[in-house]
Design an enzyme around this catalytic site. Structure first.
Site, short mmCIF file in Angstrom:
data_model
loop_
_atom_site.label_atom_id
_atom_site.label_comp_id
_atom_site.label_asym_id
_atom_site.label_seq_id
_atom_site.Cartn_x
_atom_site.Cartn_y
_atom_site.Cartn_z
N ARG A 95 0.81 -1.04 -0.09
CA ARG A 95 -0.04 0.01 -0.01
C ARG A 95 0.84 1.43 0.04
O ARG A 95 0.68 2.22 -0.55
CB ARG A 95 -0.84 0.15 1.19
N ASP A 150 6.42 -5.20 -9.90
CA ASP A 150 6.61 -4.14 -10.71
C ASP A 150 6.54 -2.65 -9.81
O ASP A 150 7.02 -1.73 -10.39
CB ASP A 150 5.60 -4.23 -12.01
N THR A 170 6.84 -1.83 -7.01
CA THR A 170 8.01 -1.36 -6.25
C THR A 170 9.08 -0.87 -7.11
O THR A 170 9.83 -0.01 -6.40
CB THR A 170 8.60 -2.67 -5.42
N THR A 200 8.10 -11.73 -7.26
CA THR A 200 7.06 -11.99 -7.25
C THR A 200 6.41 -13.56 -7.80
O THR A 200 7.09 -13.99 -8.77
CB THR A 200 6.02 -11.14 -8.28
N ILE A 201 5.42 -14.00 -7.07
CA ILE A 201 5.11 -15.22 -7.46
C ILE A 201 4.38 -15.22 -8.81
O ILE A 201 4.20 -16.24 -9.69
CB ILE A 201 4.17 -15.95 -6.49
N HIS A 223 -3.82 -17.35 -0.96
CA HIS A 223 -2.48 -16.80 -0.42
C HIS A 223 -1.56 -18.22 0.01
O HIS A 223 -0.47 -18.16 0.38
CB HIS A 223 -2.54 -16.10 0.84
O1 F6P Z 1 1.10 -9.98 -6.87
C1 F6P Z 1 1.10 -10.85 -6.06
C2 F6P Z 1 -0.35 -11.45 -5.82
O2 F6P Z 1 -0.25 -12.55 -4.78
C3 F6P Z 1 -1.22 -11.61 -7.06
O3 F6P Z 1 -1.25 -12.80 -7.67
C4 F6P Z 1 -2.43 -11.21 -6.23
O4 F6P Z 1 -3.42 -11.00 -7.15
C5 F6P Z 1 -2.31 -10.32 -5.02
O5 F6P Z 1 -0.84 -10.50 -5.17
C6 F6P Z 1 -3.05 -10.59 -3.99
O6 F6P Z 1 -2.64 -9.29 -2.99
P1 F6P Z 1 -3.10 -9.10 -1.94
O7 F6P Z 1 -1.97 -10.24 -0.80
O8 F6P Z 1 -2.96 -7.97 -1.35
O9 F6P Z 1 -4.51 -9.89 -1.39
#
Ligand code: F6P
Length: 355
Positions: A75, A110, A112, A132-133, A276
């Protein structure tokens, strides 16, 4: 005076972040006696001055630990911070100066990298490390964290397959990935999905249903792996309702498809959102090694005084690319990617009639 280097993790977490923190710290401490300071909760730590010293003993045992010991968030953008979107970048620069940082290693995706690029423009000595995953950073073949996420998807599909087989059902698994389909494509292939939906290839519901019916007729059950950012041709993606001040989040397509596909299929349909689970837990050995390689290269960049660049894996070798070329962009799965061809060649459907 020894070099003083700041280190922060920004954006969503992923397996391998601690491996990078470890490699950067150990390389800098061992090879040039540098002082390393961890900045907590991403760029927010530069605004709140939440930092902590990182010595070799602090990072020695974190190679296989998931998440990030520094904390992170997706954020805080100091260039438009707070409810009013104020620019607090000068405050962050002042903290960096007050701490006496010669350079900052920024580990993130991206968004960051875009912030890092803007700080580089203000004169901060920044080196980026891609994370990033989603595996969707430009000019970088593979992000650490991606392999670990794919392993979770493959394991989930293996598990869904045994229950699908027992009940003669169609099981839908939804992966993360934002607007890119890398996780669904590789996870789907690794988990023997029958149909894979990607954001890069808009699907047609009737075609998805026909491809699943064919698999159910042939084997009695079927697995559909969908990337969260996929959408029907001419339709829209599924977004989660969220608080007004939080970033928009994709998610829920699997449940929509469960309702839409059930009347079109000869068997029951069940949906699972992997969410997650794909970001948590220990990094795979591949990700530990890649994160170590990239972290070591970032430390070398700092020592060489090579700033405003991101370390990257390109054609199997570690290289660096200008942050300007990476900032704000993302990498989609190309339609002619070798894995798309291989998948189509072995009969995997993509929910569309395109070759
Ligand atoms: O960019 C990584 C990611 O896990 C995305 O695949 C997914 O859409 C997003 O972040 C989820 O974000 P948050 O953890 O804020 O729910």
């Amino acid at each position: 005076m020894p070099l003083h280097v700041g280190l922060l993790t920004g954006g969503g977490d992923c397996p391998g972040l601690n491996a990078v923190i470890r490699a950067v710290t150990l390389a800098l401490v061992r090879e040039c006696g540098a002082r390393v300071t961890g900045i907590e909760r991403g760029f927010e730590g530069l605004l709140t001055q939440r930092t902590r010293a990182l010595a070799a003993r602090d990072v020695q045992d974190i190679l296989d630990e998931g998440g990030t010991i520094l904390g992170t968030q997706n954020r805080c953008n100091p260039f438009r911070d707070g409810a009013m979107g104020e620019d607090h970048s000068a405050q962050a620069m002042a903290t960096a100066r007050a701490l006496g940082l010669d350079a900052v290693v920024v580990i993130g995706g991206d968004g960051t990298m875009e912030i890092a690029h803007r700080f580089a423009g203000l004169g901060l000595n920044v080196v980026g490390v891609p994370k990033t995953i989603d595996n969707d950073l430009l000019h970088n073949d593979r992000c650490f964290g991606f392999d670990s996420a794919v392993a979770v998807v493959a394991d989930a599909l293996d598990r869904l397959a045994t229950t699908a087989r027992s009940h003669a059902r169609v099981m839908i698994a939804e992966t993360m990935g934002r607007h890119a389909g890398w996780i669904a494509l590789e996870g789907g292939l690794a988990g023997a999905a029958d149909v894979i939906l990607l954001p890069e290839r808009p699907y047609h519901l009737d075609v998805v249903a026909a491809q699943l019916r064919e698999r159910v007729a042939a084997q009695g059950h079927a697995i559909l792996c969908v990337a969260e950012g996929s959408a029907p041709a001419g339709g829209s993606q599924v977004w989660q309702p969220g608080a007004e001040d939080s970033p928009r989040r994709l998610g829920g397509l699997a449940h929509r498809l469960e309702l839409e596909l059930a009347p079109r299929l000869p068997c029951e349909v069940r949906a699972t959102v992997l969410g997650h689970l794909q970001r948590g837990g220990r990094p795979t050995p591949f990700d530990r090694v890649l994160a170590t390689q990239l972290g070591y290269e970032a430390a070398r960049c700092v020592r060489r005084g090579e700033f405003g660049r991101m370390v990257a894996l390109r054609c199997g070798s570690v290289a660096t690319v200008p942050l300007a070329d990476v900032a704000g962009g993302w990498r989609a799965v190309p339609a002619d990617h070798a894995l798309m061809q291989a998948a189509a060649g072995i009969g995997v459907g993509f929910g569309s009639t395109e070759a």
